[in-house]
Each structure stands twice: as structure tokens, then as C-alpha cells.
Scaffold this motif. Structure first.
Motif, mmCIF file in Angstrom:
data_model
loop_
_atom_site.group_PDB
_atom_site.id
_atom_site.type_symbol
_atom_site.label_atom_id
_atom_site.label_comp_id
_atom_site.label_asym_id
_atom_site.label_seq_id
_atom_site.Cartn_x
_atom_site.Cartn_y
_atom_site.Cartn_z
ATOM 1 N N PHE A 15 0.847 -1.190 0.000
ATOM 2 C CA PHE A 15 0.000 0.000 0.000
ATOM 3 C C PHE A 15 0.877 1.233 0.000
ATOM 4 O O PHE A 15 1.894 1.277 0.697
ATOM 5 C CB PHE A 15 -0.894 0.031 1.245
ATOM 6 C CG PHE A 15 -1.954 -1.024 1.267
ATOM 7 C CD1 PHE A 15 -3.030 -0.961 0.393
ATOM 8 C CD2 PHE A 15 -1.888 -2.083 2.162
ATOM 9 C CE1 PHE A 15 -4.022 -1.927 0.407
ATOM 10 C CE2 PHE A 15 -2.885 -3.052 2.192
ATOM 11 C CZ PHE A 15 -3.944 -2.972 1.303
ATOM 12 N N THR A 17 1.310 4.606 1.449
ATOM 13 C CA THR A 17 0.781 5.385 2.563
ATOM 14 C C THR A 17 1.575 6.684 2.676
ATOM 15 O O THR A 17 2.630 6.820 2.055
ATOM 16 C CB THR A 17 0.911 4.607 3.893
ATOM 17 O OG1 THR A 17 2.297 4.544 4.238
ATOM 18 C CG2 THR A 17 0.345 3.206 3.791
ATOM 19 N N LEU A 22 3.914 0.506 2.278
ATOM 20 C CA LEU A 22 3.730 -0.413 3.400
ATOM 21 C C LEU A 22 3.471 -1.799 2.832
ATOM 22 O O LEU A 22 2.532 -2.000 2.069
ATOM 23 C CB LEU A 22 2.549 0.051 4.250
ATOM 24 C CG LEU A 22 2.272 -0.716 5.552
ATOM 25 C CD1 LEU A 22 1.673 0.232 6.577
ATOM 26 C CD2 LEU A 22 1.335 -1.900 5.327
ATOM 27 N N ALA A 24 1.949 -5.044 3.046
ATOM 28 C CA ALA A 24 0.907 -5.700 3.841
ATOM 29 C C ALA A 24 1.151 -7.205 3.869
ATOM 30 O O ALA A 24 1.050 -7.832 4.921
ATOM 31 C CB ALA A 24 -0.465 -5.388 3.270
ATOM 32 N N PRO A 43 -1.519 -12.637 14.145
ATOM 33 C CA PRO A 43 -1.815 -11.416 14.907
ATOM 34 C C PRO A 43 -2.438 -10.357 13.998
ATOM 35 O O PRO A 43 -2.306 -10.439 12.778
ATOM 36 C CB PRO A 43 -0.434 -10.959 15.397
ATOM 37 C CG PRO A 43 0.535 -11.566 14.441
ATOM 38 C CD PRO A 43 -0.077 -12.865 14.013
ATOM 39 N N SER A 44 -3.109 -9.392 14.588
ATOM 40 C CA SER A 44 -3.762 -8.398 13.740
ATOM 41 C C SER A 44 -2.707 -7.571 13.020
ATOM 42 O O SER A 44 -1.632 -7.314 13.551
ATOM 43 C CB SER A 44 -4.713 -7.529 14.561
ATOM 44 O OG SER A 44 -3.964 -6.648 15.339
ATOM 45 N N GLY A 45 -3.018 -7.243 11.786
ATOM 46 C CA GLY A 45 -2.078 -6.495 10.963
ATOM 47 C C GLY A 45 -1.145 -7.371 10.158
ATOM 48 O O GLY A 45 -0.251 -6.877 9.470
ATOM 49 N N CYS A 46 -1.340 -8.707 10.210
ATOM 50 C CA CYS A 46 -0.423 -9.582 9.476
ATOM 51 C C CYS A 46 -0.908 -9.823 8.041
ATOM 52 O O CYS A 46 -0.284 -10.592 7.312
ATOM 53 C CB CYS A 46 -0.233 -10.918 10.199
ATOM 54 S SG CYS A 46 -1.675 -11.969 10.169
ATOM 55 N N GLY A 47 -1.996 -9.169 7.656
ATOM 56 C CA GLY A 47 -2.402 -9.228 6.261
ATOM 57 C C GLY A 47 -3.455 -10.284 5.937
ATOM 58 O O GLY A 47 -3.660 -10.622 4.772
ATOM 59 N N LYS A 48 -4.155 -10.785 6.953
ATOM 60 C CA LYS A 48 -5.182 -11.801 6.699
ATOM 61 C C LYS A 48 -6.300 -11.240 5.823
ATOM 62 O O LYS A 48 -6.673 -11.838 4.813
ATOM 63 C CB LYS A 48 -5.770 -12.302 8.036
ATOM 64 C CG LYS A 48 -4.718 -12.837 9.003
ATOM 65 C CD LYS A 48 -5.348 -13.401 10.267
ATOM 66 C CE LYS A 48 -6.045 -12.366 11.138
ATOM 67 N NZ LYS A 48 -5.137 -11.383 11.759
ATOM 68 N N SER A 49 -6.820 -10.080 6.223
ATOM 69 C CA SER A 49 -7.895 -9.475 5.434
ATOM 70 C C SER A 49 -7.411 -9.132 4.038
ATOM 71 O O SER A 49 -8.127 -9.314 3.049
ATOM 72 C CB SER A 49 -8.420 -8.219 6.122
ATOM 73 O OG SER A 49 -8.917 -8.541 7.391
ATOM 74 N N THR A 50 -6.196 -8.626 3.970
ATOM 75 C CA THR A 50 -5.633 -8.270 2.673
ATOM 76 C C THR A 50 -5.603 -9.483 1.750
ATOM 77 O O THR A 50 -5.986 -9.409 0.579
ATOM 78 C CB THR A 50 -4.207 -7.711 2.859
ATOM 79 O OG1 THR A 50 -4.265 -6.588 3.731
ATOM 80 C CG2 THR A 50 -3.601 -7.307 1.538
HETATM 81 N N1 ADP Z 1 -6.284 0.234 2.365
HETATM 82 C C1 ADP Z 1 -5.140 0.220 3.071
HETATM 83 N N2 ADP Z 1 -4.265 1.227 2.981
HETATM 84 C C2 ADP Z 1 -3.108 1.220 3.678
HETATM 85 N N3 ADP Z 1 -2.733 0.236 4.493
HETATM 86 C C3 ADP Z 1 -3.563 -0.807 4.631
HETATM 87 C C4 ADP Z 1 -4.814 -0.888 3.936
HETATM 88 N N4 ADP Z 1 -5.432 -2.037 4.278
HETATM 89 C C5 ADP Z 1 -4.604 -2.650 5.143
HETATM 90 N N5 ADP Z 1 -3.479 -1.936 5.355
HETATM 91 C C6 ADP Z 1 -2.338 -2.325 6.207
HETATM 92 O O1 ADP Z 1 -1.920 -3.594 5.802
HETATM 93 C C7 ADP Z 1 -1.590 -4.382 6.918
HETATM 94 C C8 ADP Z 1 -2.401 -5.660 6.923
HETATM 95 O O2 ADP Z 1 -3.752 -5.344 7.161
HETATM 96 P P1 ADP Z 1 -4.894 -6.438 7.264
HETATM 97 O O3 ADP Z 1 -4.854 -7.269 6.061
HETATM 98 O O4 ADP Z 1 -6.164 -5.718 7.531
HETATM 99 O O5 ADP Z 1 -4.460 -7.253 8.547
HETATM 100 P P2 ADP Z 1 -5.299 -8.298 9.408
HETATM 101 O O6 ADP Z 1 -6.603 -8.546 8.710
HETATM 102 O O7 ADP Z 1 -4.441 -9.495 9.501
HETATM 103 O O8 ADP Z 1 -5.485 -7.670 10.749
HETATM 104 C C9 ADP Z 1 -1.819 -3.530 8.142
HETATM 105 O O9 ADP Z 1 -0.584 -2.972 8.543
HETATM 106 C C10 ADP Z 1 -2.740 -2.455 7.664
HETATM 107 O O10 ADP Z 1 -2.535 -1.271 8.362
#
Ligand code: ADP
Ligand code: MG
Lengths: 259, 249
Positions: A15, A17, A22, A24, A43-50
Motif C-alpha cells: 500500500f 501510505t 507499506l 501488507a 496477529p492483527s495487521g499480518c495481512g489476513k484481510s488483505t
Molecule cells: N487500504 C489500506 N491502505 C493502507 N494500508 C492498509 C490498507 N489495508 C490494510 N493496510 C495495512 O496492511 C496491513 C495488513 O492489514 P490487514 O490485512 O487488515 O491485517 P489483518 O486482517 O491481519 O489484521 C496492516 O498494517 C494495515 O494497516
């Protein structure tokens, strides 16, 4: 034709930023066989949602390729082979339970696809909400709303169900019950499920394959196949085997922190 | 269950103020051409019923017509703006600037163009409704969450579907909030326009009775104007109660 639902090859997402690029997730290699129950934990922030967003073509990979059923994610999405369940149920508050479940059949050229759908009323029954068809979302509990979201996801008979911490906001008792039902639905439908959680016990209970991820940068740490330890993907939550898996996962995640 | 005599409270509020009004006039011995007693206003209301009704219709038509046109245009503009960032960048500032023109200054211009007609009155009433509804509708259309938008995208919903199935229903409570403002302001618009120039209407009656010191009739005309706005407001409230049964969690 491969028998893989997903093939991720060296996928990375970066991403832009204000503080610079960054990362992800990076270097993600992963094959998901059709019909498997895969859990992503970390852990949160490890990119699962991504990663789920890449799989469902909500987000393009900055690097590498993601293939869904041997084709592109966009194609799979247009063919409506994917369904997504979010952490907040995301029900439309002006629609009744039944109308919410019907939504996927009313948009995205569904009728042109000439695919067979599930009966929305039948899906409401499947998730145990018979008799609440006409209730509005604000009249339901958090667990019931999440059931509606699952019914809505299943109405299109998706080949893949992507679930992003769907029970993360629920109490543990409700969560356990929904986990039982999710496994039952998975067995009945044969859908491939990719399920994100940060709960160790949820991962141990649901997954055939557990993908352990680490943060900074987001990456896959280890992939654990549980078939041998969980025959038929069935396990007793109070048994030795379950605690064994949970503590193995805990050790892995602790190592991830230390790394 | 709510007390069934709950409605008595506002009635008591009004009655207390009317008594206060009456008391002040008696105590201070105010001449009736400056401020009449409540009873005299009521008598005037009854005596001049047909004259008042005769002047109510043109105002009501202008107010209601303006209400419909103004809100309709506002909703259409909001729809265009939410679909085209460029149209919004070009024309939203125009609307903002246009909105700063005092409505009382706009009236003569419209009368020069359209004459002393219903049309110019309606346009004034429409303009006064437009801005609050436009702003509210834009907010309503935009009050969708990112996961709602992602849900629609996973289902490959088109922009039209996102608009019709998500943004539009989402904006309905915002629409009603705006319509409640418009219900009263459209009557103001019609009356202001009638002050500047019209042949008939409550605004005309208000101006004439002021200059003729027919103060009781002036008060009666004001009461009728207020009743008109109140009826519109209640109609909007009822429609909302009927149409919006849902709540956000
Ligand atoms: N749209 C975005 N823009 C900038 N950074 C993002 C965006 N979406 C996620 N991130 C960053 O990418 C990393 C992984 O996010 P995410 O996939 O949501 O983690 P998780 O779901 O594991 O908690 C995090 O550091 C988050 O801040
Ligand atoms: Mg997440």
C-alpha cells in the motif's frame, strides 16, 4: 484443469501510505484444494484481510499472481463463484431476514448466469432462523445477524466461501455453536472455505489446513495440515488432540512474535 | 404503554402562553391596532373565513408546488453528483454560491422574468427547499460503509444496483429530515414572494392588513400560514412513520 480452488504464486501487496510504501503481505505461496476448510491465523495487521481481498478480487495483488479455479479472480467474481462473510454482518437494515438472503440473486446479473440458486427460505432454515424470516436486522442478536450473513453467502451455491473473522465479535458460547453449525454446513455443501480468525481454538476446531501468518511484514510462517490429527475434520473440544493442536499453534505464533 | 393524556402537555403549553398574551394586553392596556387579544383574533378568523381561505389556496399551491419541484431537483442533483465527481466539482460550488443570495433579493428578479404569476412564487419556494435537501441527500447517499460497498462488489453489482439497492434506501431517513425542513421553509418562500408582488395570497393579505392596521385579521392570516406549514410538516412526519420502519443497529 487443476483441482485447486486457489493458487497464489509469490503474491505481495504493497500500500502507498503517507509514510511511504507499506508491505501488507509478501511472498505468499499457497494452494487451496477444492472443498477444503482452510483457516488463516495470525496477529492483527499480518495481512489476513488483505489476503482474502486478493482472493476475492477486491484488491489487486501488487506482485505475483492469484488464480481462482485456474482463471482470474475477476472472472470467478463475475461468475459469482465466491461469497464473502464480513466481521460485521453487513445486513441491509431496511430488508427483512428473507429479503437480505435474497439480495445476491437480485444483483450482479445473477439471472443471466443461468445458475441454479438455493431457495432463500431453505437457507434461512439451514442457519436455524426458521420463523424469523420477516424480522428486521435490528430485531436480531449479533449471532443471529451473522447467521443471516451466512445464509446470504450460501444462497448462490458458491464454490468458495471467504470469511473474515465472522464470529470475532461474538461471545465464546455463541461462537462455539456457530462453529459447529459452520462445519455441518461445510459438510453438507462441499464448499471450499477460507476462514480468517485470531482465535487459536477456533482455528484448531475448524481447520483442515491452518495457515499461520506473521506480521511486519505480513507473510506465511507455516502451513499445518491437520488431516491425520483430525480424521474427517472432527474433533472433541475437550480432548487431548484438540489441546495438542492449540498449543502447537500457540508455539508457532509465539515464535512468530520472537522472529 | 404511554399515557393516553400525553397530548395534554403541549396543549397546556400553548394555552398558558395564550393566557399570558391576553393578560399582558389587559394589564398594559395595549391598543387593539398594535396587538389584539386572542379572542379577537379567533373572532376575526371565523368572520373572515372565506377571505382567508380565498387567500390560502394560492399560497398553498405555490408552497406545495415549490416543495415538490425543489425537493425533486435536489434529489436529482444529488444523484448526479454522487455518480459524477466532475459534475460535483463543477456545479456544487455554484449551488453553494447561489444559496447565499438572499431569497428576498431573488424574488424581484423572478417577478421581472415571469410576472406576478404562480410560477415565480413556486420557483422561490422551490429554491428555498433545494439546498438543505441537496446537502442531506448527498450525505445520505454517502453514508454507506466500506464493507457494504465490498459486499456489493463481491456480488459484482453494477453502479446502478449499488445506487438503487444500497445508497437510495440508505438515504431515505436523510430525505425525511430534509423534507421536514422544507415543509416549513416552502411556506416562507411562497409568502416572501407574495410580499414582493402578487395579486392574492396570505403574503399579500399580511402586507395589506399591516398597512391598514387591521391587526386582528393580520394575526388571523399569520395563524393560517402557520397552520399550512404545520399540515405539511405533519404529512411528512406521517409518511416517514409509514415508510421508515428500520433502524441501524
Ligand atoms: N487500504 C489500506 N491502505 C493502507 N494500508 C492498509 C490498507 N489495508 C490494510 N493496510 C495495512 O496492511 C496491513 C495488513 O492489514 P490487514 O490485512 O487488515 O491485517 P489483518 O486482517 O491481519 O489484521 C496492516 O498494517 C494495515 O494497516
Ligand atoms: Mg482483518
Amino acid at each position: 484443469m487443476t483441482s485447486n480452488a486457489f493458487t497464489l504464486d509469490d503474491v505481495g501487496v504493497t500500500f502507498e501510505t503517507p509514510d511511504g510504501p507499506l508491505i501488507a503481505v509478501q511472498d505468499v505461496k499457497m494452494d487451496v484444494e477444492k472443498g477444503r476448510f482452510v483457516v488463516l491465523i495470525g496477529p492483527s495487521g499480518c495481512g489476513k484481510s488483505t489476503l482474502l481481498r486478493v482472493l476475492s478480487d477486491l484488491l489487486p495483488a501488487s506482485k505475483g499472481t492469484a488464480r481462482v479455479f485456474g482463471g482470474s479472480g475477476a472472472q470467478a467474481r463475475k461468475e459469482r463463484r465466491l461469497s464473502f462473510v464480513f466481521q460485521d454482518a453487513t445486513l441491509l437494515p431496511w430488508r427483512s431476514v428473507l429479503e437480505n438472503v435474497r439480495l445476491p440473486l437480485q444483483v450482479g446479473r445473477w439471472s443471466r448466469l443461468k445458475r441454479e440458486a438455493n431457495d432463500p427460505a431453505e437457507m434461512v432454515r439451514l442457519v436455524g432462523l426458521e420463523g424469523r424470516e420477516n424480522a428486521l436486522p435490528h430485531e436480531l442478536s449479533g449471532g443471529q445477524r451473522q447467521r443471516v450473513a451466512i445464509a446470504r453467502a450460501l444462497v448462490t451455491r458458491p464454490d468458495v466461501l471467504l470469511m473474515d473473522e465472522p464470529f470475532g465479535a461474538l461471545d465464546e458460547i455463541t461462537r462455539d455453536r456457530l462453529n459447529d453449525e459452520l462445519l455441518r454446513i461445510w459438510r453438507e455443501t462441499g464448499t471450499t472455505i477460507v476462514f480468517v480468525t485470531h482465535s487459536l481454538s477456533e482455528a484448531a476446531f475448524l481447520g483442515q489446513t491452518v495457515v499461520v501468518m506473521a506480521a511486519k511484514p505480513g507473510r506465511i510462517l507455516d502451513v499445518i495440515e491437520l488431516d491425520a490429527r483430525k480424521p474427517g475434520n472432527e474433533i472433541d473440544r475437550t480432548g487431548e488432540a484438540f489441546f495438542g493442536i492449540t498449543s502447537d499453534l500457540r508455539h508457532l505464533l509465539e515464535r512468530a512474535d520472537a522472529a | 404503554m404511554k399515557n393516553r393524556f400525553e397530548w395534554l402537555w403541549p396543549v397546556a403549553g400553548f394555552v398558558s402562553l395564550i393566557v399570558l398574551w391576553w393578560g399582558l394586553i389587559v394589564v398594559r392596556d395595549v391598543p387593539k391596532y398594535i396587538a389584539p387579544k386572542p379572542g379577537a383574533v379567533w373572532a376575526s378568523l371565523v368572520d373572515n373565513a372565506s377571505l382567508l381561505l380565498d387567500n390560502l389556496w394560492p399560497t398553498a399551491t405555490a408552497a406545495l408546488g415549490g416543495f415538490i419541484i425543489g425537493n425533486l431537483i435536489a434529489v436529482i442533483l444529488a444523484t448526479i453528483f454522487v455518480h459524477s465527481a466532475r459534475a460535483r466539482k463543477m456545479y456544487f460550488p455554484v449551488v453553494v454560491v447561489f444559496n447565499t443570495i438572499p431569497i428576498i433579493a431573488l424574488s424581484p428578479i423572478l417577478i421581472l422574468i415571469f410576472g406576478l404569476t404562480l410560477t415565480s412564487k413556486m420557483i422561490v419556494a422551490a429554491i428555498i427547499c433545494l439546498f438543505p435537501t441537496l446537502v442531506n441527500m448527498l450525505r445520505g447517499f454517502e453514508s454507506v460503509s466500506s464493507s457494504e460497498l465490498e459486499l456489493m462488489r463481491v456480488m459484482s453489482a453494477s453502479r446502478t444496483e449499488v445506487f438503487l439497492r444500497l445508497r437510495l434506501p440508505r438515504s431515505v431517513p436523510f430525505l425525511f429530515a430534509a423534507l421536514k425542513i422544507a415543509a416549513t421553509s416552502c411556506v416562507i418562500g411562497a409568502i416572501v414572494s407574495e410580499w414582493i408582488g402578487a395579486e392574492k395570497g396570505l403574503g399579500v393579505l399580511i402586507i395589506q392588513t399591516t398597512f391598514d392596521y387591521r391587526t386582528e385579521l393580520l394575526y388571523a392570516a399569520i395563524a393560517v400560514s402557520s397552520a399550512l406549514a404545520l399540515v405539511l410538516f405533519m404529512a411528512v412526519t406521517l409518511a416517514e412513520r409509514f415508510l421508515v420502519r428500520w433502524r441501524t443497529n
